[in-house]
Write an enzyme that holds these catalytic residues in place. Structure first.
Site, PDB file in Angstrom:
ATOM      1  N   GLY A   1      -8.306  16.103  14.872  1.00 18.11           N
ATOM      2  CA  GLY A   1      -9.555  15.378  15.044  1.00 18.11           C
ATOM      3  C   GLY A   1      -9.971  14.664  13.767  1.00 18.11           C
ATOM      4  N   GLY A   2     -11.278  14.581  13.546  1.00 19.54           N
ATOM      5  CA  GLY A   2     -11.787  13.887  12.370  1.00 19.54           C
ATOM      6  C   GLY A   2     -11.382  14.533  11.069  1.00 19.54           C
TER       7      GLY A   2
ATOM      8  N   GLY B   1      12.525 -13.381  -4.630  1.00 20.24           N
ATOM      9  CA  GLY B   1      11.168 -12.911  -4.861  1.00 20.24           C
ATOM     10  C   GLY B   1      11.099 -11.425  -5.139  1.00 20.24           C
ATOM     11  N   ALA B   2      12.067 -10.659  -4.639  1.00 21.53           N
ATOM     12  CA  ALA B   2      12.075  -9.220  -4.893  1.00 21.53           C
ATOM     13  C   ALA B   2      12.255  -8.929  -6.378  1.00 21.53           C
ATOM     14  CB  ALA B   2      13.174  -8.550  -4.079  1.00 21.53           C
TER      15      ALA B   2
END
Length: 531
Positions: free
Chosen positions: A196-197, A431-432
């Site tokens: 749950g929460g 770009g890596a």
């Protein structure tokens, strides 16, 4: 007390025997009763985690104040209701801890009637207002004095009888998690059901660890999933340790049992500073900082397409070959974890050529970015080992948002102001290359091995694009011009091309120099990382 279950249990019983609770009439010691499945009790867990005789307990006599549905009955009240909190020391260093008590046989069991013995979770251990108050007190004091918070979670969610107030209690804890983020390290160890929460508090902490076969994390249980989606799923499949360490990435590691988890947590704690005001921890080191590592001269295969294990490089370089890997089963194409160099804690990030050739994808970018930001928040230097052929292509990655997620790792490295040392072991393409802590992202020391290739892309693909598929022997020319570290070195993009065997020596020397580094970013309320 630190090595065996019987000793831990004996210590817990001794503690209970000398506790004021024992002499107080009408008060129960059921808080320390062992539940089932070989799990430790709340107090045993604390005794095993902390140094002997170092635990100072808070709020031992607090009881809940709920009066609805028979909750005001004396049989439904317990001292220290549902959680044991306090402070202690781990290897002599201060820590605040709370340990949730697994089971009380009171009314809410009837409302949430999952039974463990039938394959469902018993949610009898639930979050409620008393726990919120005492846990909040621990977190507030930890933030005030600058010490880590460790939560040993074993909870089924909100206490139904307390109604909407229990939801407010959730938010009080969540707020403290957020306010403590980046201020003091927060660690969650899931040692039972957490549903749950209640799952959002561990999700907000820096590291979440689980215990195999006995810990579960999910928003809704198997019965609810069945009723809503008609899916048949077990609690282990839905929210077990394997699911969250290998599939979802919610948890960072899983351990065999309670004792293994707590002893590993003690080891892990040694790598962390107490707060963001402290430097990275330094311990005594018996591994010479100038040690050469001859095996590194041959660890990278001559064939650029042949894989090798980046963990071999990492363990060869760090102190005593000790490396505490984070998320070893998730996004395995990138390796992150903690180690020491000349006694100083460092964060390690490295591409793993053995998995997907070391390509960056959505999961590895998020995994790496989260780790880099933690290290930057707590003054831990970063060492990056680069062997990356680029970002993983494909519709699945593009549809999943690789552009946005890949930018997270770029953002994390760019904004980091801790010492950053980068070693390119082989490929650094496209770009890596930029993303992996390049000189352009304020890298402090960037090195390349002789086997390094810093280029826009691999030679074969580049030649096919340049010559439009025409037969040509230009591939060898491209390799000579670009598939080596010298073009980058000539332009100052790498500081030096070093012999691999000297890597440890160079890094240790740089860390000594960079220990006094001071760098700040422009003032802003906060940055807007592409979440």
């Amino acid at each position: 007390v630190l090595r065996s279950r019987p000793s831990c249990g004996g210590a817990a019983r001794q503690s209970a025997a000398t506790s004021p609770l024992r002499a107080a009439p009408g008060l129960s010691l059921s808080l320390t009763c062992a539940p089932f499945q070989g799990k430790l009790t709340a107090r045993e867990r604390i005794l095993l985690l902390l140094d002997p005789d170092s635990f100072d307990e808070y709020d031992m006599f607090v009881e809940h104040r709920c009066s609805d549905f028979g909750m005001d009955s004396s049989k439904n009240k317990y001292p220290g209701d549902s959680v044991v909190t306090g402070r202690g020391r781990i290897n002599g260093r201060l820590a605040y801890v709370f340990s949730q008590v697994y089971k009380h046989n009171i009314l809410w069991e009837e409302a949430v009637h999952f039974e463990t013995r039938t394959g469902k979770i018993n949610l009898s251990q639930t979050l409620f207002l008393v726990r919120v108050a005492v846990v909040g007190k621990v977190m507030d004091q930890a933030a005030m004095v600058g010490a880590p918070v460790i939560g040993l979670n074993d909870s089924g969610g909100a206490r139904i009888q307390e109604g909407v107030e229990s939801l407010a209690g959730y938010a009080d804890i969540f707020l403290r998690n957020v306010l403590c983020s980046g201020l003091v390290p927060q660690i969650s160890l899931i040692m039972g059901p957490c549903a749950g929460g209640a799952v959002y508090s561990p999700a907000l902490t820096d590291f979440t660890f689980m215990v195999k076969d006995t810990s579960y994390l999910f928003i809704t249980g198997p019965d609810v999933v069945k009723s809503v989606t008609n899916e048949d799923v077990t609690q282990e499949q839905l929210g077990g340790a394997k699911t969250h360490t290998a599939v979802s990435g919610v948890a960072h590691r899983a351990f065999e049992n309670d004792i293994d988890a707590l002893l590993n947590l003690r080891e892990f704690f040694n790598y962390l500073p107490l707060s963001n005001r402290d430097p990275a921890p330094v311990c005594e080191c018996h591994d010479p900082s100038d040690r050469l590592v001859p095996e590194l001269d041959t660890v990278v295969p001559m064939e650029s397409t042949k894989a090798y294990d980046m963990l071999d490089i990492i363990r060869s370089i760090v102190d005593e070959r000790e490396f505490f890997e984070i998320m070893p089963s998730y996004a395995r194409n990138i390796v992150v974890g903690f180690a020491r160099m000349n006694g100083r804690t460092v964060g390690i990030v490295g591409n793993q050529p053995k998995v997907a050739s070391g390509c960056l994808d959505i999961n590895s970018s998020v995994k790496g970015a989260r780790f880099v930001r933690f290290c930057d928040a707590f003054n831990i230097p970063l060492i990056t080992f680069v062997d990356v052929p680029g970002f993983l292509p494909g519709t699945a990655q593009e549809y999943g948002g690789i552009i946005r997620h890949g930018a997270k790792l770029l953002f994390a490295f760019a904004e980091a102001t801790v010492p950053k040392i980068t070693v390119i072991t082989r490929k650094a393409y496209g770009g890596a290359y930029d993303v992996m802590s390049s000189k352009h992202l304020r890298g402090d020391a960037n090195y390349a091995w002789p086997t390094a290739e810093v280029a826009v892309m691999g030679a074969k693909g580049a030649v096919q694009i340049i010559f439009r598929g025409k037969e040509t022997d230009a591939e060898a020319e491209y390799v000579d011009k670009f598939a080596n570290p010298f073009p980058a070195a000539m332009r100052g993009f790498v500081d030096d091309i070093i012999q691999p065997s000297t890597t440890r020596m160079r890094i240790c020397h740089d860390l000594d120099v960079l220990a006094s580094k001071s760098q700040t970013n422009p003032w802003k309320k906060h940055a807007n990382i592409p979440l």
